[in-house]
Scaffold this motif. Structure first.
Motif, PDB file in Angstrom:
ATOM      1  N   ASP A   8       0.834  -1.215   0.000  1.00  0.00           N
ATOM      2  CA  ASP A   8       0.000   0.000   0.000  1.00  0.00           C
ATOM      3  C   ASP A   8       0.863   1.257   0.000  1.00  0.00           C
ATOM      4  OD1 ASP A   8       0.813   0.556   2.623  1.00  0.00           O
ATOM      5  OD2 ASP A   8      -1.217   0.522   3.467  1.00  0.00           O
ATOM      6  N   ASP A   9       2.178   1.092  -0.021  1.00  0.00           N
ATOM      7  CA  ASP A   9       3.070   2.256  -0.030  1.00  0.00           C
ATOM      8  C   ASP A   9       3.442   2.686  -1.453  1.00  0.00           C
ATOM      9  OD1 ASP A   9       3.045   2.376   2.723  1.00  0.00           O
ATOM     10  OD2 ASP A   9       4.820   1.118   2.952  1.00  0.00           O
ATOM     11  N   ASN A  93       5.336  -3.195   4.621  1.00  0.00           N
ATOM     12  CA  ASN A  93       4.845  -1.863   4.929  1.00  0.00           C
ATOM     13  C   ASN A  93       5.842  -1.081   5.795  1.00  0.00           C
ATOM     14  OD1 ASN A  93       2.594   0.070   4.840  1.00  0.00           O
ATOM     15  ND2 ASN A  93       2.645  -0.169   7.058  1.00  0.00           N
ATOM     16  N   THR A 107      -2.176  -2.492   3.366  1.00  0.00           N
ATOM     17  CA  THR A 107      -1.280  -3.655   3.278  1.00  0.00           C
ATOM     18  C   THR A 107      -2.057  -4.942   3.561  1.00  0.00           C
ATOM     19  OG1 THR A 107       0.527  -2.277   4.098  1.00  0.00           O
ATOM     20  CG2 THR A 107       0.828  -4.667   4.224  1.00  0.00           C
TER      21      THR A 107
HETATM   22 MN    MN Z   1       1.613   1.792   4.164  1.00  0.00          MN
END
Ligand code: MN
Length: 251
Positions: A8-9, A93, A107
């Motif tokens: 998710d980064d 993450n 994540t």
């Molecule tokens: Mn993240």
């Protein structure tokens, strides 16, 4: 073994490079399909009101202009129509996903999306502290934690949440399998300010969240210097509350 990596980064995040190093120790059939931009805190959101685009960055390397859920969902439909991945790894993450972080976490939600599709899925997160050792623990311990998890026949709609403590690799004490702890962000910090046009704005912070270090939780394990491994299930039903509520609807 075909492994799909996501996070998710965003596709350019350093933690994804760490995850590539970990995955390379497990397989030579590793793919990436990750969000084009940072999506931390996106949870399990699915983009419905605008189109998303799939971009190719190189061999087996793709980004999606959407959320982590979009990245996994689009990847599974478009990239792996013929042969699905055997494993989906999400992370690593930049920051922990402990206790109630899970429901906010992009994540973990990416791993949830894979679990919904029947694919074994593991989320990996590295806890950080100021001027800490960065991804050292995840880099050194990642493949060691994953290897025993790969052959496990997990129950349907079950995924695994792995958190690395903010320690140098040699200071990590070991691995604990623990339950999800409690993290309350409802009284977390809120920054208030005025924008250049004179309007008020508010910005959620992550400080001051209340958490309890109950025994046997992921929060306690990481605090004690251990890697926390927690099996999660997508069935959020509180089964013990069913009969109580049902009694209230008896005529
Ligand atoms: Mn993240």
């Amino acid at each position: 073994m075909r492994i799909l990596l996501t996070n998710d980064d965003g596709i350019h995040a350093p933690g994804l490079t760490v995850l590539e190093e970990i995955a390379a120790q497990l397989s030579d059939d590793v793919w990436i399909c990750a969000p084009a931009e940072e999506q931390s805190g996106a949870g399990h959101s699915l983009t419905l009101h605008q189109p998303v685009r799939l971009r190719e960055h190189g061999e087996r390397r793709f980004s999606v202009t959407g959320t982590p859920t979009d990245a996994v969902g689009l990847g599974l439909r478009k990239l792996f129509a013929d042969r699905k991945p055997d494993l989906v790894l999400s992370g690593v993450n930049a920051g922990e996903n402990l206790g109630d972080d899970i429901t906010y976490s992009g994540t973990i939600s990416a791993a949830m999306e894979a679990a919904l599709a029947g694919i074994p899925a593991i989320g990996l997160s590295q806890a950080f502290r100021d001027r800490g050792p960065g991804f050292d623990a995840a880099t050194a311990w990642g493949a060691r934690v994953l290897a025993p998890l790969i052959d496990v026949q997990m129950a349907k709609r079950t995924l695994v949440n792995v958190n690395f403590p903010p320690l140098a690799a040699e200071d990590v004490k070991g691995i604990r399998v623990v339950r999800q702890g409690f993290h309350d962000y409802s009284r977390g910090s809120l920054v208030e300010g005025t924008d250049p046009r004179g309007r008020n704005y508010y910005w959620f912070g992550l400080q001051d969240a209340e958490h309890t270090l109950d025994h046997g939780t992921d929060l306690e394990a990481v605090e004690d210097g251990y890697i926390a491994v927690t099996p999660l299930q997508l069935d959020l039903t509180n089964h013990s509350a069913i009969s109580d509520l049902a009694d209230r609807f008896v005529a």
